[in-house]
Design an enzyme around this catalytic site. Sequence first.
Site, PDB file in Angstrom:
ATOM      1  CB  SER A 179     -12.616-114.019 -14.542  1.00 54.99           C
ATOM      2  OG  SER A 179     -11.574-114.820 -14.244  1.00 54.99           O
ATOM      3  CG  HIS A 207     -15.810-111.146 -16.468  1.00 54.79           C
ATOM      4  ND1 HIS A 207     -16.793-111.944 -15.962  1.00 54.79           N
ATOM      5  CD2 HIS A 207     -14.813-112.100 -16.864  1.00 54.79           C
ATOM      6  CE1 HIS A 207     -16.429-113.166 -15.705  1.00 54.79           C
ATOM      7  NE2 HIS A 207     -15.205-113.229 -16.198  1.00 54.79           N
ATOM      8  CE  LYS A 239     -18.493-115.833 -17.734  1.00 57.19           C
ATOM      9  NZ  LYS A 239     -17.265-116.403 -17.978  1.00 57.19           N
TER      10      LYS A 239
HETATM   11  C1  LIG Z   1     -16.473-117.741 -18.259  1.00 58.08           C
HETATM   12  C2  LIG Z   1     -15.167-117.166 -18.920  1.00 58.08           C
HETATM   13  C3  LIG Z   1     -14.796-118.015 -20.010  1.00 58.08           C
HETATM   14  C4  LIG Z   1     -15.589-119.386 -20.377  1.00 58.08           C
HETATM   15  O1  LIG Z   1     -16.760-119.217 -20.858  1.00 58.08           O
HETATM   16  P1  LIG Z   1     -18.032-120.086 -21.045  1.00 58.08           P
HETATM   17  O2  LIG Z   1     -19.115-119.620 -22.010  1.00 58.08           O
HETATM   18  O3  LIG Z   1     -18.514-120.045 -19.841  1.00 58.08           O
HETATM   19  O4  LIG Z   1     -17.491-121.316 -21.256  1.00 58.08           O
HETATM   20  C5  LIG Z   1     -13.730-117.651 -20.672  1.00 58.08           C
HETATM   21  N1  LIG Z   1     -12.976-116.653 -20.317  1.00 58.08           N
HETATM   22  C6  LIG Z   1     -13.455-115.822 -19.306  1.00 58.08           C
HETATM   23  C7  LIG Z   1     -12.367-114.643 -18.821  1.00 58.08           C
HETATM   24  C8  LIG Z   1     -14.445-116.278 -18.415  1.00 58.08           C
HETATM   25  O5  LIG Z   1     -14.842-115.375 -17.421  1.00 58.08           O
END
Ligand SMILES: *Cc1c(COP(=O)(O)O)cnc(C)c1O
Length: 401
Positions: A179, A207, A239
């Site tokens: 991330s 991602h 995302k």
């Molecule tokens: C954003 C993210 C999460 C958390 O997801 P949310 O739905 O925002 O709580 C978990 N793992 C990774 C790698 C992320 O980038």
Amino acid sequence: MISAFSHLSADLQTIATADLYRSRRVIDSPQGIHLQLEGRSVVNFCSNDYLGLANHPEVISAFKAGVDQYGVGSGSAHLICGHSRAHHALEEELAAFTGRDRALLFSTGYMANLGVMSALLGRGDSVFEDRLNHASLLDGGLMSGARFKRYAHADVEQLKPHLDQATGNKLIVTDGVFSMDGDFAPLKSLAALAKSTGAGLMVDDAHGLGVLGQNGGGLLDCFDLTQDDVPILMGTLGKGFGTFGAFIAGSEDLIETLIQKARTYIYTTALPAAVAEATRASLKRVIADNWRREHLNHLASRFRSGAEQLGLECVKQVEEPLGSDVRLLSAIQPIVIGDSARTVKISEHLLKAGFLVSAIRPPTVPKGSARLRVTLSALHEEQHVDQLLEALDNAVNAVTL
Ligand SMILES: *Cc1c(COP(=O)(O)O)cnc(C)c1O
């Protein structure tokens, strides 16, 4: 009299002195490449809405129709009376999308990661995590009570001997696309190692899903890995999908186990059914719109070569062959600056020039590796990328320590 928590003010001061103080910006517009911020428009280079679906008309109308049909609140947890037809249909569509037996919705990705690891691991078991894993994966591993081992970033060789010595159930856990670095985990080697040592493998592709692979199948699709190779797949919906929530996909037994045992699934309110309806609409766009992924990859490559020409430090990309001649890049293309104070100043300089780029500092990234986390969107045009590069060049030269 000593009052509880009287140290907070001094603690906050310490955070500020180290240039690690965090604060929020108030946004007055929908997500998109232009954001309305404090009365002016800025070009957005820090959102995770990689495909530009958060404000897509089809997603919005599905959401509105969902509200008309189901109202706003889901009323309870999934196991009581909060599991609607919309949730159920989305789960079936996500299972088909990921090529897995079943999928299970969670209210957030953070909760999905905590829930899976706590349900599958306990004392006497062992969990192995990449050093750069997302905080929710690290917290999930720690909370599970299993023996917890971090291995050097993407270093399968270093991980190997630890697995041989481990006892109990063994689980390897990794981000797919990292991330804060935007590089890829060596999934083929990890899957082979998991198989040969009898360990489980869990990949968090927050991602990668939607952004990479044929029809958005994510990093596992790029590497041709199936449910048999990677038994536990986690994806987020906030995302690339542009909505909210998350899911775990895997075997029938895995999903049924989570329904029985994952506390972050059982003891929380289901996300609104209308969000599930919106996500069903965005999933259709994710699958159909290959142009979004192709354009993103083109922009990422243009940004990287431009940044390298300016002498800026990009993050090194995956070495493991992806089995195609296309050079695949993620939507996350950070510029490593190093010093936290300087990173913040460059980000402020960029904001003055009209570009919103977030400064990411420790503890989110390792000490001394503060960075500008540039993220690209399928809605950006080449000219946005070129303008950002010019602004970056100016900012980096203007801000010396
Ligand atoms: C954003 C993210 C999460 C958390 O997801 P949310 O739905 O925002 O709580 C978990 N793992 C990774 C790698 C992320 O980038």
